[in-house]
Scaffold this motif. Structure first.
Motif, PDB file in Angstrom:
ATOM      1  N   LEU A 135      24.963  58.806  39.660  1.00 37.91           N
ATOM      2  CA  LEU A 135      26.899  57.891  39.562  1.00 37.91           C
ATOM      3  C   LEU A 135      27.328  56.886  40.484  1.00 37.91           C
ATOM      4  O   LEU A 135      27.954  55.750  40.022  1.00 37.91           O
ATOM      5  CB  LEU A 135      27.385  59.026  39.555  1.00 37.91           C
ATOM      6  CG  LEU A 135      28.730  58.953  39.019  1.00 37.91           C
ATOM      7  CD1 LEU A 135      28.703  58.405  37.938  1.00 37.91           C
ATOM      8  CD2 LEU A 135      29.401  60.417  40.248  1.00 37.91           C
ATOM      9  N   LEU A 136      27.244  56.987  41.882  1.00 42.68           N
ATOM     10  CA  LEU A 136      27.559  56.188  42.885  1.00 42.68           C
ATOM     11  C   LEU A 136      27.158  54.101  42.220  1.00 42.68           C
ATOM     12  O   LEU A 136      27.469  53.317  42.571  1.00 42.68           O
ATOM     13  CB  LEU A 136      26.947  56.281  44.475  1.00 42.68           C
ATOM     14  CG  LEU A 136      27.702  57.357  44.544  1.00 42.68           C
ATOM     15  CD1 LEU A 136      27.529  57.322  46.489  1.00 42.68           C
ATOM     16  CD2 LEU A 136      29.506  56.920  44.328  1.00 42.68           C
ATOM     17  N   LYS A 137      25.485  54.778  42.073  1.00 39.96           N
ATOM     18  CA  LYS A 137      24.296  53.226  41.541  1.00 39.96           C
ATOM     19  C   LYS A 137      25.107  52.792  40.730  1.00 39.96           C
ATOM     20  O   LYS A 137      25.665  51.442  40.205  1.00 39.96           O
ATOM     21  CB  LYS A 137      22.926  53.486  41.775  1.00 39.96           C
ATOM     22  CG  LYS A 137      22.442  53.246  42.964  1.00 39.96           C
ATOM     23  CD  LYS A 137      21.184  54.060  42.879  1.00 39.96           C
ATOM     24  CE  LYS A 137      20.492  54.026  44.091  1.00 39.96           C
ATOM     25  NZ  LYS A 137      19.119  54.178  43.453  1.00 39.96           N
ATOM     26  N   THR A 138      25.185  53.749  39.592  1.00 44.69           N
ATOM     27  CA  THR A 138      26.048  52.717  38.342  1.00 44.69           C
ATOM     28  C   THR A 138      27.645  52.835  38.467  1.00 44.69           C
ATOM     29  O   THR A 138      27.985  51.157  37.835  1.00 44.69           O
ATOM     30  CB  THR A 138      25.966  54.339  37.082  1.00 44.69           C
ATOM     31  OG1 THR A 138      24.433  54.776  37.265  1.00 44.69           O
ATOM     32  CG2 THR A 138      26.303  54.180  36.144  1.00 44.69           C
ATOM     33  N   SER A 139      28.024  53.444  39.536  1.00 42.95           N
ATOM     34  CA  SER A 139      29.603  53.369  39.820  1.00 42.95           C
ATOM     35  C   SER A 139      29.489  51.732  40.339  1.00 42.95           C
ATOM     36  O   SER A 139      30.958  50.928  39.840  1.00 42.95           O
ATOM     37  CB  SER A 139      30.607  53.595  40.437  1.00 42.95           C
ATOM     38  OG  SER A 139      30.661  55.022  39.855  1.00 42.95           O
ATOM     39  N   ILE A 140      28.371  51.069  40.996  1.00 45.90           N
ATOM     40  CA  ILE A 140      28.753  50.278  41.862  1.00 45.90           C
ATOM     41  C   ILE A 140      28.451  48.955  41.229  1.00 45.90           C
ATOM     42  O   ILE A 140      29.075  47.882  40.542  1.00 45.90           O
ATOM     43  CB  ILE A 140      27.825  49.875  43.008  1.00 45.90           C
ATOM     44  CG1 ILE A 140      28.067  50.812  44.041  1.00 45.90           C
ATOM     45  CG2 ILE A 140      27.571  49.105  43.516  1.00 45.90           C
ATOM     46  CD1 ILE A 140      27.431  51.671  45.320  1.00 45.90           C
ATOM     47  N   ILE A 141      27.533  48.981  39.851  1.00 48.61           N
ATOM     48  CA  ILE A 141      27.110  48.105  38.606  1.00 48.61           C
ATOM     49  C   ILE A 141      28.258  47.967  38.225  1.00 48.61           C
ATOM     50  O   ILE A 141      28.164  46.462  38.327  1.00 48.61           O
ATOM     51  CB  ILE A 141      26.117  48.839  38.356  1.00 48.61           C
ATOM     52  CG1 ILE A 141      24.827  48.293  39.403  1.00 48.61           C
ATOM     53  CG2 ILE A 141      26.056  47.751  36.721  1.00 48.61           C
ATOM     54  CD1 ILE A 141      23.352  49.162  38.524  1.00 48.61           C
ATOM     55  N   ILE A 142      29.264  48.927  37.493  1.00 43.59           N
ATOM     56  CA  ILE A 142      29.914  49.028  36.720  1.00 43.59           C
ATOM     57  C   ILE A 142      31.065  47.716  37.909  1.00 43.59           C
ATOM     58  O   ILE A 142      32.195  47.316  36.764  1.00 43.59           O
ATOM     59  CB  ILE A 142      30.515  50.214  36.526  1.00 43.59           C
ATOM     60  CG1 ILE A 142      29.633  50.517  35.093  1.00 43.59           C
ATOM     61  CG2 ILE A 142      31.731  50.247  35.215  1.00 43.59           C
ATOM     62  CD1 ILE A 142      29.614  51.853  34.700  1.00 43.59           C
ATOM     63  N   SER A 143      31.849  48.243  38.828  1.00 43.93           N
ATOM     64  CA  SER A 143      32.504  47.894  39.293  1.00 43.93           C
ATOM     65  C   SER A 143      32.289  45.938  39.317  1.00 43.93           C
ATOM     66  O   SER A 143      33.302  45.368  39.290  1.00 43.93           O
ATOM     67  CB  SER A 143      32.713  48.287  40.620  1.00 43.93           C
ATOM     68  OG  SER A 143      33.651  47.974  41.648  1.00 43.93           O
ATOM     69  N   THR A 144      31.151  45.499  40.236  1.00 40.01           N
ATOM     70  CA  THR A 144      30.636  44.869  40.348  1.00 40.01           C
ATOM     71  C   THR A 144      30.650  43.575  38.464  1.00 40.01           C
ATOM     72  O   THR A 144      31.246  42.691  38.783  1.00 40.01           O
ATOM     73  CB  THR A 144      29.087  44.009  40.536  1.00 40.01           C
ATOM     74  OG1 THR A 144      28.825  45.043  42.032  1.00 40.01           O
ATOM     75  CG2 THR A 144      28.580  42.686  41.030  1.00 40.01           C
ATOM     76  N   LEU A 145      30.123  44.257  37.320  1.00 39.34           N
ATOM     77  CA  LEU A 145      30.457  43.338  36.768  1.00 39.34           C
ATOM     78  C   LEU A 145      31.997  43.229  36.091  1.00 39.34           C
ATOM     79  O   LEU A 145      32.095  42.514  35.742  1.00 39.34           O
ATOM     80  CB  LEU A 145      29.470  44.463  35.198  1.00 39.34           C
ATOM     81  CG  LEU A 145      28.634  44.387  35.216  1.00 39.34           C
ATOM     82  CD1 LEU A 145      27.734  45.346  34.521  1.00 39.34           C
ATOM     83  CD2 LEU A 145      27.792  43.345  34.965  1.00 39.34           C
ATOM     84  N   LYS A 146      32.165  44.297  36.090  1.00 39.95           N
ATOM     85  CA  LYS A 146      33.800  44.165  35.910  1.00 39.95           C
ATOM     86  C   LYS A 146      34.691  42.480  37.308  1.00 39.95           C
ATOM     87  O   LYS A 146      35.205  41.961  36.405  1.00 39.95           O
ATOM     88  CB  LYS A 146      35.234  45.679  36.473  1.00 39.95           C
ATOM     89  CG  LYS A 146      34.481  46.581  34.949  1.00 39.95           C
ATOM     90  CD  LYS A 146      35.767  47.099  35.912  1.00 39.95           C
ATOM     91  CE  LYS A 146      36.448  48.259  35.133  1.00 39.95           C
ATOM     92  NZ  LYS A 146      37.225  49.426  35.545  1.00 39.95           N
ATOM     93  N   LEU A 147      33.807  42.604  38.238  1.00 46.08           N
ATOM     94  CA  LEU A 147      34.831  41.902  38.685  1.00 46.08           C
ATOM     95  C   LEU A 147      33.932  40.457  38.314  1.00 46.08           C
ATOM     96  O   LEU A 147      35.112  39.775  38.976  1.00 46.08           O
ATOM     97  CB  LEU A 147      34.209  42.340  40.594  1.00 46.08           C
ATOM     98  CG  LEU A 147      35.339  40.933  41.859  1.00 46.08           C
ATOM     99  CD1 LEU A 147      35.960  41.303  41.687  1.00 46.08           C
ATOM    100  CD2 LEU A 147      34.239  41.567  43.174  1.00 46.08           C
ATOM    101  N   ALA A 148      33.055  40.372  38.847  1.00 44.22           N
ATOM    102  CA  ALA A 148      31.857  38.712  37.549  1.00 44.22           C
ATOM    103  C   ALA A 148      32.874  38.626  36.443  1.00 44.22           C
ATOM    104  O   ALA A 148      33.377  37.758  36.144  1.00 44.22           O
ATOM    105  CB  ALA A 148      30.548  39.170  37.743  1.00 44.22           C
ATOM    106  N   ILE A 149      33.397  39.291  35.278  1.00 44.44           N
ATOM    107  CA  ILE A 149      34.513  39.335  34.066  1.00 44.44           C
ATOM    108  C   ILE A 149      35.934  38.674  34.263  1.00 44.44           C
ATOM    109  O   ILE A 149      36.308  37.584  34.375  1.00 44.44           O
ATOM    110  CB  ILE A 149      34.197  40.269  33.755  1.00 44.44           C
ATOM    111  CG1 ILE A 149      32.872  40.801  32.480  1.00 44.44           C
ATOM    112  CG2 ILE A 149      35.127  40.563  32.322  1.00 44.44           C
ATOM    113  CD1 ILE A 149      32.632  42.075  31.981  1.00 44.44           C
TER     114      ILE A 149
END
Length: 92
Positions: free
Chosen positions: A23-37
């Motif tokens: 869950l932590l890894k998925t949250s980090i990936i989602i947060s990184t993608l949002k920041l990139a967008i």
């Protein structure tokens, strides 16, 4: 899990929380993608305004919408730092 222990020196309260690493890894990936967008959208809008010589729109839009965009980006960076810290703490 919450526990409370009564001893001679007082009361000891403990809180334990389980955080799944997946869950932590998925949250980090989602947060990184949002920041990139967010960065891609901001750069695209600025470049479109410059290419079409819409400098007044760039100034006013940058001032009013820029505050909102800055808040979004800063909150996402805070969340990403927090998630990364939790992953370092619980991942070991």
């Amino acid at each position: 899990m919450n526990s409370t222990f009564q001893g001679e020196g007082g009361i000891l309260s403990l809180k334990a929380q389980m955080k799944p690493l997946k869950l932590l890894k998925t949250s980090i990936i989602i947060s990184t993608l949002k920041l990139a967008i967010y960065f891609i959208v901001i750069i695209t809008l600025v470049s479109l305004a410059i290419n079409h010589k819409l400098f007044t729109l760039l100034i006013f839009g940058g001032f009013f919408v820029g505050i909102f965009a800055f808040n979004l980006v800063s909150e996402e960076i805070k969340q990403l730092k927090s998630l990364t810290k939790e992953f370092k703490t619980y991942g070991q």
